[in-house]
Design a protein around this motif. Structure first.
Motif, PDB file in Angstrom:
ATOM      1  N   ALA A 102     -34.592  29.242  41.359  1.00  0.00           N
ATOM      2  CA  ALA A 102     -34.687  29.986  42.488  1.00  0.00           C
ATOM      3  C   ALA A 102     -33.744  31.498  41.532  1.00  0.00           C
ATOM      4  O   ALA A 102     -34.081  32.512  42.341  1.00  0.00           O
ATOM      5  CB  ALA A 102     -33.897  29.782  43.964  1.00  0.00           C
ATOM      6  N   THR A 103     -32.451  31.216  40.743  1.00  0.00           N
ATOM      7  CA  THR A 103     -31.987  32.825  40.667  1.00  0.00           C
ATOM      8  C   THR A 103     -31.855  32.669  39.120  1.00  0.00           C
ATOM      9  O   THR A 103     -31.513  34.322  38.637  1.00  0.00           O
ATOM     10  CB  THR A 103     -29.859  32.216  41.169  1.00  0.00           C
ATOM     11  N   ARG A 104     -32.400  32.258  38.217  1.00  0.00           N
ATOM     12  CA  ARG A 104     -31.886  32.689  36.977  1.00  0.00           C
ATOM     13  C   ARG A 104     -32.972  33.277  36.658  1.00  0.00           C
ATOM     14  O   ARG A 104     -32.141  34.666  35.373  1.00  0.00           O
ATOM     15  CB  ARG A 104     -33.462  31.522  36.684  1.00  0.00           C
ATOM     16  N   GLU A 105     -33.814  34.239  36.718  1.00  0.00           N
ATOM     17  CA  GLU A 105     -34.587  35.822  36.319  1.00  0.00           C
ATOM     18  C   GLU A 105     -33.535  36.839  36.621  1.00  0.00           C
ATOM     19  O   GLU A 105     -33.449  37.521  36.274  1.00  0.00           O
ATOM     20  CB  GLU A 105     -35.610  35.806  36.820  1.00  0.00           C
ATOM     21  N   ALA A 106     -33.277  36.335  38.340  1.00  0.00           N
ATOM     22  CA  ALA A 106     -32.463  37.521  38.338  1.00  0.00           C
ATOM     23  C   ALA A 106     -30.953  37.582  37.991  1.00  0.00           C
ATOM     24  O   ALA A 106     -29.987  38.698  37.209  1.00  0.00           O
ATOM     25  CB  ALA A 106     -31.729  37.454  39.981  1.00  0.00           C
ATOM     26  N   THR A 107     -30.227  36.600  37.519  1.00  0.00           N
ATOM     27  CA  THR A 107     -29.642  35.948  36.267  1.00  0.00           C
ATOM     28  C   THR A 107     -29.368  36.973  35.082  1.00  0.00           C
ATOM     29  O   THR A 107     -28.163  37.665  34.461  1.00  0.00           O
ATOM     30  CB  THR A 107     -28.792  34.803  36.365  1.00  0.00           C
ATOM     31  N   TRP A 108     -30.452  36.004  34.052  1.00  0.00           N
ATOM     32  CA  TRP A 108     -31.041  36.513  32.964  1.00  0.00           C
ATOM     33  C   TRP A 108     -31.095  37.764  33.172  1.00  0.00           C
ATOM     34  O   TRP A 108     -30.486  38.910  32.465  1.00  0.00           O
ATOM     35  CB  TRP A 108     -32.765  36.053  32.661  1.00  0.00           C
ATOM     36  N   ASP A 109     -31.356  39.005  33.875  1.00  0.00           N
ATOM     37  CA  ASP A 109     -32.016  40.297  33.771  1.00  0.00           C
ATOM     38  C   ASP A 109     -30.611  40.900  34.183  1.00  0.00           C
ATOM     39  O   ASP A 109     -30.015  41.746  33.151  1.00  0.00           O
ATOM     40  CB  ASP A 109     -32.474  40.753  35.041  1.00  0.00           C
ATOM     41  N   TRP A 110     -29.396  40.149  34.895  1.00  0.00           N
ATOM     42  CA  TRP A 110     -28.072  40.623  35.564  1.00  0.00           C
ATOM     43  C   TRP A 110     -26.795  40.869  33.775  1.00  0.00           C
ATOM     44  O   TRP A 110     -26.666  41.624  33.872  1.00  0.00           O
ATOM     45  CB  TRP A 110     -27.665  40.267  36.186  1.00  0.00           C
ATOM     46  N   LEU A 111     -27.719  39.446  33.520  1.00  0.00           N
ATOM     47  CA  LEU A 111     -26.609  39.253  32.368  1.00  0.00           C
ATOM     48  C   LEU A 111     -27.004  39.903  31.158  1.00  0.00           C
ATOM     49  O   LEU A 111     -25.282  40.894  30.739  1.00  0.00           O
ATOM     50  CB  LEU A 111     -26.503  37.377  31.704  1.00  0.00           C
ATOM     51  N   ARG A 112     -28.218  40.523  31.177  1.00  0.00           N
ATOM     52  CA  ARG A 112     -28.213  41.565  29.796  1.00  0.00           C
ATOM     53  C   ARG A 112     -27.666  43.010  30.349  1.00  0.00           C
ATOM     54  O   ARG A 112     -27.961  44.115  29.528  1.00  0.00           O
ATOM     55  CB  ARG A 112     -29.646  41.511  30.293  1.00  0.00           C
ATOM     56  N   ALA A 113     -27.703  43.494  31.318  1.00  0.00           N
ATOM     57  CA  ALA A 113     -27.915  43.873  31.892  1.00  0.00           C
ATOM     58  C   ALA A 113     -25.411  44.394  32.045  1.00  0.00           C
ATOM     59  O   ALA A 113     -25.705  45.520  31.758  1.00  0.00           O
ATOM     60  CB  ALA A 113     -28.058  44.854  33.172  1.00  0.00           C
ATOM     61  N   ASN A 114     -25.217  43.963  31.772  1.00  0.00           N
ATOM     62  CA  ASN A 114     -23.791  44.187  32.070  1.00  0.00           C
ATOM     63  C   ASN A 114     -22.738  42.569  31.479  1.00  0.00           C
ATOM     64  O   ASN A 114     -22.037  42.291  31.138  1.00  0.00           O
ATOM     65  CB  ASN A 114     -23.223  42.851  33.693  1.00  0.00           C
ATOM     66  N   TYR A 115     -24.198  42.307  30.014  1.00  0.00           N
ATOM     67  CA  TYR A 115     -23.136  41.556  28.810  1.00  0.00           C
ATOM     68  C   TYR A 115     -21.979  42.075  28.119  1.00  0.00           C
ATOM     69  O   TYR A 115     -20.903  41.163  28.333  1.00  0.00           O
ATOM     70  CB  TYR A 115     -24.122  41.760  27.299  1.00  0.00           C
ATOM     71  N   VAL A 116     -21.887  43.295  28.483  1.00  0.00           N
ATOM     72  CA  VAL A 116     -20.479  43.946  27.552  1.00  0.00           C
ATOM     73  C   VAL A 116     -19.395  43.797  28.518  1.00  0.00           C
ATOM     74  O   VAL A 116     -18.343  42.989  27.956  1.00  0.00           O
ATOM     75  CB  VAL A 116     -20.644  44.836  27.229  1.00  0.00           C
ATOM     76  N   GLU A 117     -19.550  44.018  29.866  1.00  0.00           N
ATOM     77  CA  GLU A 117     -18.390  43.589  30.755  1.00  0.00           C
ATOM     78  C   GLU A 117     -18.054  42.202  30.802  1.00  0.00           C
ATOM     79  O   GLU A 117     -17.380  41.391  31.047  1.00  0.00           O
ATOM     80  CB  GLU A 117     -19.119  44.042  32.288  1.00  0.00           C
ATOM     81  N   PHE A 118     -18.828  41.494  30.676  1.00  0.00           N
ATOM     82  CA  PHE A 118     -19.366  40.127  30.829  1.00  0.00           C
ATOM     83  C   PHE A 118     -18.010  39.250  29.596  1.00  0.00           C
ATOM     84  O   PHE A 118     -17.266  38.369  29.834  1.00  0.00           O
ATOM     85  CB  PHE A 118     -20.385  38.796  30.915  1.00  0.00           C
ATOM     86  N   ILE A 119     -18.600  39.623  28.683  1.00  0.00           N
ATOM     87  CA  ILE A 119     -18.311  38.708  27.176  1.00  0.00           C
ATOM     88  C   ILE A 119     -16.908  39.569  27.672  1.00  0.00           C
ATOM     89  O   ILE A 119     -15.720  38.282  26.751  1.00  0.00           O
ATOM     90  CB  ILE A 119     -19.243  39.091  26.142  1.00  0.00           C
ATOM     91  N   GLU A 120     -16.417  40.220  27.862  1.00  0.00           N
ATOM     92  CA  GLU A 120     -14.844  41.016  27.753  1.00  0.00           C
ATOM     93  C   GLU A 120     -13.891  39.677  28.837  1.00  0.00           C
ATOM     94  O   GLU A 120     -12.858  39.454  28.795  1.00  0.00           O
ATOM     95  CB  GLU A 120     -14.689  42.097  28.715  1.00  0.00           C
ATOM     96  N   LYS A 121     -14.516  39.244  29.931  1.00  0.00           N
ATOM     97  CA  LYS A 121     -14.217  38.619  30.860  1.00  0.00           C
ATOM     98  C   LYS A 121     -13.978  36.196  30.158  1.00  0.00           C
ATOM     99  O   LYS A 121     -13.547  35.457  30.893  1.00  0.00           O
ATOM    100  CB  LYS A 121     -14.607  38.131  32.096  1.00  0.00           C
ATOM    101  N   ILE A 122     -14.525  36.196  28.555  1.00  0.00           N
ATOM    102  CA  ILE A 122     -14.357  35.109  28.207  1.00  0.00           C
ATOM    103  C   ILE A 122     -13.563  35.254  26.460  1.00  0.00           C
ATOM    104  O   ILE A 122     -13.411  36.237  26.189  1.00  0.00           O
ATOM    105  CB  ILE A 122     -16.092  34.490  28.004  1.00  0.00           C
ATOM    106  N   PRO A 123     -13.028  34.170  26.526  1.00  0.00           N
ATOM    107  CA  PRO A 123     -12.785  34.333  25.217  1.00  0.00           C
ATOM    108  C   PRO A 123     -13.623  34.489  24.267  1.00  0.00           C
ATOM    109  O   PRO A 123     -14.702  34.363  24.109  1.00  0.00           O
ATOM    110  CB  PRO A 123     -11.913  32.604  24.952  1.00  0.00           C
ATOM    111  N   THR A 124     -12.945  35.049  22.651  1.00  0.00           N
ATOM    112  CA  THR A 124     -13.725  35.273  21.949  1.00  0.00           C
ATOM    113  C   THR A 124     -14.745  34.811  20.954  1.00  0.00           C
ATOM    114  O   THR A 124     -15.615  34.004  20.921  1.00  0.00           O
ATOM    115  CB  THR A 124     -12.708  35.927  20.304  1.00  0.00           C
ATOM    116  N   GLN A 125     -13.857  33.672  21.088  1.00  0.00           N
ATOM    117  CA  GLN A 125     -15.261  32.897  20.345  1.00  0.00           C
ATOM    118  C   GLN A 125     -15.552  31.400  21.503  1.00  0.00           C
ATOM    119  O   GLN A 125     -16.853  31.228  21.324  1.00  0.00           O
ATOM    120  CB  GLN A 125     -13.464  30.826  20.288  1.00  0.00           C
TER     121      GLN A 125
END
Length: 460
Positions: A370-393
């Motif tokens: 139910a949330t997959r497509e919306a999350t995939w669109d969101w992840l691509r739009a916010n990828y730079v900001e998202f990866i700053e919240k997780i370890p580099t590796q």
């Protein structure tokens, strides 16, 4: 093939021969072959160590009465949709367990050097187990009637043999070498096995298939079948029970609630989770044990409405329990309504959660149809900001978020995206290739296999 009593002394002689000197792989192969009296060990070791892939051994029993022949044929295991090359040949140490009616079983061993191997059998055979003791490094399959004989005698298999049978029945189905009816029959027999490890072994495959079948249009019959395998066993595990039974009961309860979607089990979990978080009054800290946190909170966020969701979000700020925190982030990732899903994605970017919790939120949202497509669109739009919240590796693993897709059309989209952002996720190439392969295999399996599963369930 040898057993530890034979192999250990051979290994000891290898070490003694080359103590304080140099040795290479061929030296090792040669000594093991000489000491065990099997010169073919050089060929065996080389074929497995210096080649890719896993062999599939197909066993066919022919003849009648006391004179029968077991024909073994080897190929490279290749699941539906795979682009791997066939034609690999191994030297395979095989041991076959022969079931005898009214007698003890026998064990026949040989080294399969060619594409085929014939083994003459004497005496009436009740079943064939192509991997005695489950110790051989190969997958295997049987002719349909021989699978039926094995299923009928499933209680005679050791724990390791039963686990080998489950793996091989599943693998054969996914390679188009075994039918859905056979696989489901093995799963059903396994669920009744005395070993708890064997009993729960089909759960991961059943969970994956339930999700894929839902994605392909849904089929309540499959969830009903999955639930029927474990409901009776679950009900027999009533309090008081020991620690081992407690762990098993929690695992079965999770399966019934999240895979089989059992209404009674979900209703009880929702009640217990609501009391635990204090949804309607004071908290009852004893309403949930830590072994039930995960699936109870998932049911809560999915069935308990906005009030449960809001209470669970707030409780994370006051309850000091690392196990609860981990289960809470997984559960919040499983929300399905658009409003709550949007809140979860905002939490992932807020910077108030740990990296593991942040990653779990996005993983959970990608898992939900139910949330997959919306999350995939969101992840691509916010990828730079998202990866700053997780370890580099961890960034190299992010192509794996797309593993949940099952249509080849997503592959071009995925590749194009990582052409743009791949420089921000060093080492992502391996995960990208694996994800593309997963999507291709999923599409092929869905196209060729799930109709067969539905037909097999209708015929039961």
């Amino acid at each position: 093939y040898f057993g530890a009593d034979v192999f250990r002394p051979a290994l000891g002689q290898y070490l003694a021969k080359f103590v304080d000197s140099d040795a290479d792989s061929p030296d090792f192969y040669k000594v093991i072959g000489e000491v065990t009296g099997e010169p073919a060990m050089t060929e065996v070791f080389r074929s497995f160590i210096e080649q890719k892939g896993v062999p599939l051994v197909s066993a066919t029993l022919s003849g009648e009465g006391d004179a029968q022949t077991l024909v073994l044929e080897q190929t490279r295991y290749k699941p539906l949709g795979s682009a791997i090359e066939s034609g690999t040949r191994w030297a395979i140490p095989v041991c076959i367990k022969i079931g005898r009616t009214g007698q003890a079983s026998e064990r026949v061993c040989d080294i399969m050097r060619d594409d085929t191997l014939e083994i003459s059998l004497e005496g009436e055979t009740s079943y064939i187990m192509p991997n005695a003791a489950g110790a051989g490094y190969y997958r295997w399959t049987l002719a349909g009637e021989d699978w039926a004989g094995l299923v009928e005698n499933f209680d005679k298999l050791t724990e390791r043999e039963a686990l080998s049978a489950i793996d091989s029945a599943l693998a054969a189905f996914e390679a188009g070498e075994g039918g859905a009816a056979t696989m489901l029959g093995v799963f059903e027999a396994a669920a009744k096995h005395d070993s708890w490890q064997v009993s729960v072994a089909p759960m991961n495959a059943l969970q994956r298939y339930a999700r894929l079948i839902e994605q392909a249009g849904g089929d309540d019959a499959f969830r009903a079948f999955a639930g029927s395998l474990y409901k009776e066993r679950f009900l027999k595990l009533e309090t008081p029970y020991n620690d081992n039974q407690r762990v098993i009961r929690a695992r079965i309860e999770r399966f019934l609630a999240t895979v089989a979607q059992d209404r009674g089990v979900r209703a009880q979990l929702l009640s217990d989770a609501s009391r635990f978080i204090g949804l309607e009054g004071g908290r009852d800290a004893d309403a949930l044990g830590s072994d039930r946190y995960g699936h109870a909170l998932i049911v809560g966020v999915q069935d308990g409405g906005g009030a449960f969701f809001d209470r669970l979000v707030g409780l994370g700020e006051t309850l000091d329990d690392p196990r609860f925190d981990a289960a809470r982030s997984v559960a919040l990732g499983q929300v399905r309504t658009p409003e709550e899903a949007e809140k979860v994605r905002q939490m992932a970017l807020a910077g108030t959660l740990g990296p593991r919790e942040t990653y779990d939120l996005v993983t959970g949202q990608m898992d939900q149809l139910a949330t997959r497509e919306a999350t995939w669109d969101w992840l691509r739009a916010n990828y730079v900001e998202f990866i700053e919240k997780i370890p580099t590796q961890w960034r190299r693993r992010t192509p794996g978020f797309a593993r949940v897709f099952c249509e080849a059309g997503k592959i071009a989209e995925l590749e194009a995206f990582f052409v743009d952002v791949g420089g921000l996720a060093s080492g992502h190439e391996r995960s990208l290739v694996q994800t593309i392969e997963t999507i291709e295999l999923c599409e092929a399996l869905t196209a060729q296999g799930f109709g067969e599963i539905k037909a097999a369930l209708r015929a039961r």
